[in-house]
Write a protein that holds these residues in place. Structure first.
Motif, PDB file in Angstrom:
ATOM      1  N   VAL A 238       0.801  -1.236   0.000  1.00 53.87           N
ATOM      2  CA  VAL A 238       0.000   0.000   0.000  1.00 53.87           C
ATOM      3  C   VAL A 238       0.829   1.279   0.000  1.00 53.87           C
ATOM      4  O   VAL A 238       0.333   2.332  -0.397  1.00 53.87           O
ATOM      5  CB  VAL A 238      -1.010   0.046   1.183  1.00 53.87           C
ATOM      6  N   PRO A 316     -12.119   1.567  -4.504  1.00 59.45           N
ATOM      7  CA  PRO A 316     -12.100   3.024  -4.346  1.00 59.45           C
ATOM      8  C   PRO A 316     -11.967   3.425  -2.883  1.00 59.45           C
ATOM      9  O   PRO A 316     -12.502   2.778  -1.997  1.00 59.45           O
ATOM     10  CB  PRO A 316     -13.455   3.459  -4.918  1.00 59.45           C
ATOM     11  N   SER A 317     -11.219   4.488  -2.650  1.00 61.68           N
ATOM     12  CA  SER A 317     -11.015   4.986  -1.296  1.00 61.68           C
ATOM     13  C   SER A 317     -12.157   5.916  -0.905  1.00 61.68           C
ATOM     14  O   SER A 317     -12.766   6.550  -1.748  1.00 61.68           O
ATOM     15  CB  SER A 317      -9.694   5.750  -1.233  1.00 61.68           C
ATOM     16  N   THR A 318     -12.440   5.991   0.397  1.00 61.23           N
ATOM     17  CA  THR A 318     -13.433   6.951   0.868  1.00 61.23           C
ATOM     18  C   THR A 318     -12.769   8.303   1.065  1.00 61.23           C
ATOM     19  O   THR A 318     -13.437   9.292   1.336  1.00 61.23           O
ATOM     20  CB  THR A 318     -14.023   6.508   2.219  1.00 61.23           C
ATOM     21  N   LEU A 319     -11.443   8.342   0.926  1.00 55.79           N
ATOM     22  CA  LEU A 319     -10.699   9.573   1.164  1.00 55.79           C
ATOM     23  C   LEU A 319     -10.331  10.222  -0.165  1.00 55.79           C
ATOM     24  O   LEU A 319     -10.500   9.645  -1.232  1.00 55.79           O
ATOM     25  CB  LEU A 319      -9.427   9.266   1.958  1.00 55.79           C
ATOM     26  N   ILE A 321      -7.344  11.022  -1.319  1.00 54.06           N
ATOM     27  CA  ILE A 321      -6.153  10.513  -1.988  1.00 54.06           C
ATOM     28  C   ILE A 321      -6.049   9.008  -1.821  1.00 54.06           C
ATOM     29  O   ILE A 321      -6.479   8.449  -0.816  1.00 54.06           O
ATOM     30  CB  ILE A 321      -4.868  11.142  -1.417  1.00 54.06           C
ATOM     31  N   GLU A 322      -5.492   8.389  -2.821  1.00 54.58           N
ATOM     32  CA  GLU A 322      -5.297   6.948  -2.751  1.00 54.58           C
ATOM     33  C   GLU A 322      -3.816   6.664  -2.789  1.00 54.58           C
ATOM     34  O   GLU A 322      -3.127   6.999  -3.743  1.00 54.58           O
ATOM     35  CB  GLU A 322      -5.989   6.278  -3.936  1.00 54.58           C
ATOM     36  N   PRO A 323      -3.301   6.012  -1.743  1.00 56.09           N
ATOM     37  CA  PRO A 323      -1.852   5.889  -1.567  1.00 56.09           C
ATOM     38  C   PRO A 323      -1.147   5.190  -2.712  1.00 56.09           C
ATOM     39  O   PRO A 323      -0.072   5.571  -3.086  1.00 56.09           O
ATOM     40  CB  PRO A 323      -1.716   5.091  -0.270  1.00 56.09           C
ATOM     41  N   ALA A 324      -1.768   4.164  -3.288  1.00 63.30           N
ATOM     42  CA  ALA A 324      -1.053   3.417  -4.313  1.00 63.30           C
ATOM     43  C   ALA A 324      -1.171   4.095  -5.671  1.00 63.30           C
ATOM     44  O   ALA A 324      -0.510   3.725  -6.605  1.00 63.30           O
ATOM     45  CB  ALA A 324      -1.578   1.995  -4.386  1.00 63.30           C
ATOM     46  N   LYS A 326      -2.077   8.001  -6.395  1.00 59.19           N
ATOM     47  CA  LYS A 326      -1.602   9.375  -6.574  1.00 59.19           C
ATOM     48  C   LYS A 326      -0.192   9.530  -6.031  1.00 59.19           C
ATOM     49  O   LYS A 326       0.131   9.014  -4.974  1.00 59.19           O
ATOM     50  CB  LYS A 326      -2.551  10.311  -5.827  1.00 59.19           C
ATOM     51  N   GLN A 327       0.640  10.218  -6.770  1.00 53.30           N
ATOM     52  CA  GLN A 327       2.024  10.360  -6.312  1.00 53.30           C
ATOM     53  C   GLN A 327       2.388  11.806  -6.069  1.00 53.30           C
ATOM     54  O   GLN A 327       1.965  12.700  -6.670  1.00 53.30           O
ATOM     55  CB  GLN A 327       2.988   9.756  -7.336  1.00 53.30           C
TER      56      GLN A 327
ATOM     57  N   THR B 229       4.789  -0.775  -5.010  1.00 56.32           N
ATOM     58  CA  THR B 229       3.385  -1.106  -4.695  1.00 56.32           C
ATOM     59  C   THR B 229       2.693  -1.844  -5.845  1.00 56.32           C
ATOM     60  O   THR B 229       1.645  -2.452  -5.623  1.00 56.32           O
ATOM     61  CB  THR B 229       2.546   0.156  -4.355  1.00 56.32           C
ATOM     62  N   GLU B 304      -6.252   3.252   5.713  1.00 61.73           N
ATOM     63  CA  GLU B 304      -7.474   2.726   5.116  1.00 61.73           C
ATOM     64  C   GLU B 304      -7.137   1.605   4.120  1.00 61.73           C
ATOM     65  O   GLU B 304      -7.753   0.535   4.128  1.00 61.73           O
ATOM     66  CB  GLU B 304      -8.246   3.850   4.407  1.00 61.73           C
ATOM     67  N   LYS B 308      -7.792  -2.678   4.295  1.00 61.60           N
ATOM     68  CA  LYS B 308      -8.387  -3.477   3.220  1.00 61.60           C
ATOM     69  C   LYS B 308      -7.491  -4.657   2.857  1.00 61.60           C
ATOM     70  O   LYS B 308      -7.973  -5.767   2.620  1.00 61.60           O
ATOM     71  CB  LYS B 308      -8.595  -2.603   1.976  1.00 61.60           C
TER      72      LYS B 308
END
Lengths: 327, 327
Positions: A238, A316-319, A321-324, A326-327, B229, B304, B308
């Motif tokens: 992640v 999909p994330s509830t937040l 940004i998505e760690p994997a 967006k950079q 990742t 988060e 998962k």
């Protein structure tokens, strides 16, 4: 998002006919993915039983493709075989080469491919270790070739390392990235050609210390594997190593982390082992390689777990940004 | 399965009162897990605002605990604070120490703990780098102490490295393993004391090459993170490095893999970098540490995604063997 989607469809429309050179495990896995994505695939290989080999591998790939949400009915509808390399590539939009890992073989293959294919055919090699610069020396137009190195198996693991040679054109790099993106892969362009590219070098670095710890008797192979799957493996699924240490630095991020934990890290670096794979070590490592089930059973179990993890990281994330992603 | 379940309940019944020494990030995360598992926790720390620190961290841990299926209502019902170390441990079944990473401090803490605690209290240290052998030199009964080193954060990541010192008794090791197992953790006993234990050494080995590749300009930090990742991270979340290469060897397993790919691996090992964290390198690495969001936002997003993935790997398999479980 919509623009990407349109570009994606466009790319597969103009890269619809793919020729897979080499019917081994990697070539067959690419074939499975290309077919599931609706492309027309010609497989070419000098081995007499390539049909059987490819069909076997397609069969094995079906559960994974289905779990990834791809259609698998009549997967071989758009598949054909052609033993003659020239004929196989004559009509191709894309060639994905998966031949033996020898420079002379790759040079010979691509020289013949260039001669028989259209001038605009995208030329991709799956090589894990040979530079595009070196292979392209056999080409009249070296700018046409780029490495597209998948992480095995290509139909399952997202990464494709796109590695241009010294003469590869920017346009070819962009086409390769667009093609792999349209297939749902995660292409990453490297800025320099280095032996092993990036993923395999990182893997080799961790494995060297893993071998050292087993040779030193600190843990067994199974114990080490359990440590990885219950710590760093979960983390790196992640968040990569830099982001992980950035978060390890609290509100000060990576600069704070390096300032405070850098010296400890450097002292660990000095203590890491440098084992060699001599006969005694290979024997020790091979002797511990009992994982409680057959390779086939272990592979099925791993693939099932792998698919669950892939689904988890792509949910999909509830937040915001998505760690994997967006950079 | 039933036997394990009974043993598990038994362990928590006889290890119900835990004292957490040190109210920092690790101590607070342990506290959150212990409370969610129904234990009674006393936190002790000389800092004046330990209540606030711990409550802040508990608050942060709630979403993760809830997602892991643990109860979080009135989490602090069984939590108390006691600035006096002796009083704090007097009635404890277990002490989990998380003080500063200095040998003299740890020796002083455990000497005082041993004096004030019952003779059967389980003594655990979260240290990531100091040997139980060295800390235990300050104890009258050095056999009572064992390292229980979590991978951060303890309430989320399963691994606990259980590292006995030269004099630690087998019974203490077994109690520590039973205690952590009852908490739902994945304890792994190491067979030798080595600097950094296992997980941090493996992490350091990969990070060294990651730094090398960024310094050489092959990839940026973000690009390297994406590569991890989308390849090795996903792999190692479900199968450790030995099992992965065992499967990479086809039906011949790891012996076949080492025979055929060992030489290539060794040649990569020789090519790996040995960077140092001098001022220029730290500046370069810090300069690239922009991950497009604040540390807090990145942390929430990572946690988060981490939950998962944890749910994905702990979901029951449809097959007979589970790769991350059975060894």
């Amino acid at each position: 998002m919509n623009e990407t989607h349109v570009a994606t469809l466009g790319t597969l429309d103009t890269h619809r006919r793919v020729t897979v050179v080499g019917a081994g495990v990697i070539g067959s896995s690419w074939t499975a993915l290309f077919l599931a994505k609706g492309l027309t695939v010609t497989v070419t290989d000098p081995v007499p039983d390539m049909d059987r080999q490819v069909h076997d591998q397609l069969q094995r790939a079906v559960p994974a493709l289905r779990a990834l949400g791809l259609p698998t009915t009549d997967l071989d509808r758009n598949l054909r075989f052609e033993a003659d390399l020239g004929k196989a590539v004559a009509d191709a939009d894309v060639v994905q080469e998966n031949g033996p890992e020898r420079l002379d073989v790759k040079q010979d293959l691509f020289a013949r491919i260039e001669q028989a294919a259209r001038p605009d055919t995208l030329l991709l090699s799956s090589t894990s270790g040979i530079r595009a610069t070196d292979i392209a020396q056999a080409l009249r137009q070296p700018e046409r070739l780029v490495i597209g190195h998948p992480f095995n198996p290509p139909h399952l693991i997202p990464l494709v390392e796109v590695v241009p040679g010294e003469k590869t054109s920017q346009e070819v790099v962009e086409r390769a990235v667009a093609f792999y993106t349209a297939l749902g892969k995660k292409p990453q362009v490297l800025r320099k050609e280095v032996p092993g590219f990036v993923a395999n070098r990182l893997q080799a670095a961790l494995f060297r210390e893993a071998v050292n710890l087993v040779v030193q008797g600190v843990v067994t192979e199974s114990e080490l594997d359990t440590i990885v799957t219950s710590s760093v493996g979960l983390r790196w699924a992640v968040a990569g190593p830099f982001r992980s240490f950035h978060l390890g630095g609290g509100s000060g991020g990576l600069p704070h982390f390096l300032e405070h934990l850098g010296p400890g890290l450097e002292s660990l670096w000095r203590d890491l082992g440098t084992p060699v794979l001599d006969e005694a070590t290979v024997q020790l490592l091979s002797g511990q390689a009992d994982f409680g089930a057959s390779v086939d059973e272990l592979e099925d179990a791993r693939d099932e777990a792998q698919i669950k993890v892939l689904q988890a990281v792509s949910a999909p994330s509830t937040l915001a940004i998505e760690p994997a992603q967006k950079q």
